[in-house]
Motif scaffolding. Structure first.
Motif, PDB file in Angstrom:
ATOM      1  N   PRO A 172       0.786  -1.385   0.162  1.00 53.85           N
ATOM      2  CA  PRO A 172       0.079   0.041   0.160  1.00 53.85           C
ATOM      3  C   PRO A 172       0.965   1.427   0.016  1.00 53.85           C
ATOM      4  O   PRO A 172       0.375   2.130  -0.320  1.00 53.85           O
ATOM      5  N   THR A 173       1.914   1.144   0.224  1.00 55.79           N
ATOM      6  CA  THR A 173       3.124   2.527   0.457  1.00 55.79           C
ATOM      7  C   THR A 173       3.567   2.890  -0.666  1.00 55.79           C
ATOM      8  O   THR A 173       3.601   1.994  -1.634  1.00 55.79           O
ATOM      9  N   PHE A 186      -7.653   0.106  -0.175  1.00 56.00           N
ATOM     10  CA  PHE A 186      -7.012  -1.205   0.163  1.00 56.00           C
ATOM     11  C   PHE A 186      -7.735  -1.893   0.979  1.00 56.00           C
ATOM     12  O   PHE A 186      -7.789  -3.273   0.685  1.00 56.00           O
ATOM     13  N   ALA A 187      -8.369  -1.552   1.919  1.00 56.69           N
ATOM     14  CA  ALA A 187      -9.199  -2.390   2.873  1.00 56.69           C
ATOM     15  C   ALA A 187     -10.225  -2.898   2.205  1.00 56.69           C
ATOM     16  O   ALA A 187     -10.457  -4.230   2.468  1.00 56.69           O
ATOM     17  N   ARG A 188     -11.062  -2.353   1.365  1.00 58.14           N
ATOM     18  CA  ARG A 188     -11.912  -2.790   0.700  1.00 58.14           C
ATOM     19  C   ARG A 188     -11.505  -3.771  -0.335  1.00 58.14           C
ATOM     20  O   ARG A 188     -12.379  -4.973  -0.347  1.00 58.14           O
ATOM     21  N   LEU A 189     -10.399  -3.807  -0.707  1.00 63.78           N
ATOM     22  CA  LEU A 189      -9.925  -4.875  -2.033  1.00 63.78           C
ATOM     23  C   LEU A 189      -9.486  -5.860  -1.144  1.00 63.78           C
ATOM     24  O   LEU A 189      -9.954  -7.186  -1.785  1.00 63.78           O
ATOM     25  N   ILE A 190      -9.001  -5.873  -0.065  1.00 60.02           N
ATOM     26  CA  ILE A 190      -8.742  -7.169   0.841  1.00 60.02           C
ATOM     27  C   ILE A 190      -9.958  -7.940   1.323  1.00 60.02           C
ATOM     28  O   ILE A 190      -9.891  -9.140   1.200  1.00 60.02           O
ATOM     29  N   ASP A 191     -11.001  -7.205   1.681  1.00 54.51           N
ATOM     30  CA  ASP A 191     -12.197  -7.713   2.029  1.00 54.51           C
ATOM     31  C   ASP A 191     -12.735  -8.353   0.703  1.00 54.51           C
ATOM     32  O   ASP A 191     -13.241  -9.504   0.848  1.00 54.51           O
ATOM     33  N   SER A 201      -4.853 -11.979   1.751  1.00 57.37           N
ATOM     34  CA  SER A 201      -3.652 -11.070   1.444  1.00 57.37           C
ATOM     35  C   SER A 201      -2.580 -11.047   2.352  1.00 57.37           C
ATOM     36  O   SER A 201      -2.671 -11.217   3.724  1.00 57.37           O
ATOM     37  N   VAL A 202      -1.357 -10.874   1.845  1.00 53.13           N
ATOM     38  CA  VAL A 202      -0.288 -10.526   2.368  1.00 53.13           C
ATOM     39  C   VAL A 202       0.010  -9.076   2.214  1.00 53.13           C
ATOM     40  O   VAL A 202       0.394  -8.857   1.081  1.00 53.13           O
ATOM     41  N   VAL A 203       0.185  -8.332   3.444  1.00 53.76           N
ATOM     42  CA  VAL A 203       0.786  -6.779   3.277  1.00 53.76           C
ATOM     43  C   VAL A 203       2.254  -6.746   3.542  1.00 53.76           C
ATOM     44  O   VAL A 203       2.448  -7.113   4.652  1.00 53.76           O
ATOM     45  N   CYS A 204       2.764  -5.875   2.501  1.00 53.60           N
ATOM     46  CA  CYS A 204       4.138  -5.950   2.771  1.00 53.60           C
ATOM     47  C   CYS A 204       4.421  -4.164   3.065  1.00 53.60           C
ATOM     48  O   CYS A 204       3.639  -3.397   2.403  1.00 53.60           O
ATOM     49  N   TYR A 205       5.744  -4.015   3.695  1.00 55.39           N
ATOM     50  CA  TYR A 205       5.851  -2.862   3.991  1.00 55.39           C
ATOM     51  C   TYR A 205       7.385  -2.582   4.425  1.00 55.39           C
ATOM     52  O   TYR A 205       7.930  -3.597   4.729  1.00 55.39           O
ATOM     53  N   LYS A 211       3.547   2.173  11.589  1.00 54.60           N
ATOM     54  CA  LYS A 211       2.232   2.934  11.952  1.00 54.60           C
ATOM     55  C   LYS A 211       1.275   3.236  10.950  1.00 54.60           C
ATOM     56  O   LYS A 211      -0.025   3.005  11.040  1.00 54.60           O
ATOM     57  N   PHE A 212       1.839   3.425   9.584  1.00 55.49           N
ATOM     58  CA  PHE A 212       1.038   3.727   8.368  1.00 55.49           C
ATOM     59  C   PHE A 212       0.140   2.479   8.284  1.00 55.49           C
ATOM     60  O   PHE A 212      -1.082   2.240   7.985  1.00 55.49           O
ATOM     61  N   ILE A 213       0.471   1.367   8.237  1.00 58.19           N
ATOM     62  CA  ILE A 213       0.055  -0.159   7.901  1.00 58.19           C
ATOM     63  C   ILE A 213      -1.006  -0.514   8.929  1.00 58.19           C
ATOM     64  O   ILE A 213      -2.178  -0.848   8.781  1.00 58.19           O
ATOM     65  N   LYS A 214      -0.643  -0.248  10.153  1.00 56.73           N
ATOM     66  CA  LYS A 214      -1.785  -0.645  11.100  1.00 56.73           C
ATOM     67  C   LYS A 214      -2.972   0.054  11.108  1.00 56.73           C
ATOM     68  O   LYS A 214      -3.876  -0.289  11.446  1.00 56.73           O
ATOM     69  N   GLU A 215      -3.000   1.271  10.500  1.00 58.34           N
ATOM     70  CA  GLU A 215      -4.170   2.061  10.392  1.00 58.34           C
ATOM     71  C   GLU A 215      -5.002   1.193   9.537  1.00 58.34           C
ATOM     72  O   GLU A 215      -6.369   1.561   9.536  1.00 58.34           O
TER      73      GLU A 215
END
Length: 215
Positions: A172-173, A186-191, A201-205, A211-215
């Motif tokens: 997402p970043t 991104f949240a809607r896409l994951i759902d 989904s596996v979220v990479c950062y 902090k940004f990803i936890k939001e």
């Protein structure tokens, strides 16, 4: 023929330039391919069997002059400057290489003696293949794609972090905020992927983005 490919910055661009090594190796018998990049870019190229040596340049004028001396010492037959930054142009010009290749632009072409016209092939990798015309490779055998060569130890480490079966990787970043998609999207896409097509989904950062990803 001993060839140096220069792509210093941007991890994605380093990966997209890496197939040039394979085409050179498969097109010119006995060719030796080196790649000049940043410290972080080195990780993308490590293990690539089509790149014989990776040169690393750090920030600062001191490192630039050290790199220029190193490049001169290597006595390359050709240098392909994919990026055309201020640093890469100076390194290319002062290299002493008899063949200096880059895409033709409206200005500052004097750094090079083999200028290639850019052509739209629909994909960055294939467009960069045009640069190989500067060293006599007219038609690559096939439309190559970027490849990552991962050591078994690294592969096993990653396998512990990911789910079994099919999954999607989301990043997402971005380096610039204006290049980022809205977090809510991104949240809607994951759902959607989980609920409609059953793919987790596996979220990479990167470090510093937790902090940004936890939001």
């Amino acid at each position: 023929m001993k060839v140096l490919v220069i792509q210093i910055r941007q991890l994605g661009d380093v990966l997209l330039s890496s197939p040039l090594g394979r085409v050179i190796k498969e097109s010119i018998k006995g060719a030796e391919v080196h790649f000049l990049t940043s410290e972080i870019g080195k990780d993308i190229l490590t293990g690539n069997p089509f790149i014989d040596k990776i040169l690393v340049i750090k920030n600062g004028i001191k490192s630039e002059w050290k790199t220029i001396l190193q490049v001169k010492k290597e006595q390359y037959d050709a240098i392909i400057d994919v990026q055309r930054t201020g640093r890469s142009k100076r390194i290319t010009l002062l290299s002493g290489a008899p063949i200096r290749v880059a895409f033709k632009r409206k200005k500052e072409n004097f750094y090079y003696n083999r200028l290639v016209e850019w052509k739209n092939h629909g994909y960055t990798v294939w467009e960069r293949m045009e640069l190989l015309k500067g060293i006599g490779i007219e038609n690559p055998v096939k439309p190559y794609l970027p490849e990552l060569f991962v050591y078994e130890e690294e592969s096993n480490k990653v396998k512990k972090l990911i789910p079994e079966g099919k999954f999607a990787i989301l990043v997402p970043t971005a380096r610039k905020v204006e290049k980022m998609w809205n977090l809510e999207n991104f949240a809607r896409l994951i759902d959607f992927m989980k609920e409609k097509i059953g793919i987790p989904s596996v979220v990479c950062y990167a470090p510093g983005e937790e902090k940004f990803i936890k939001e």
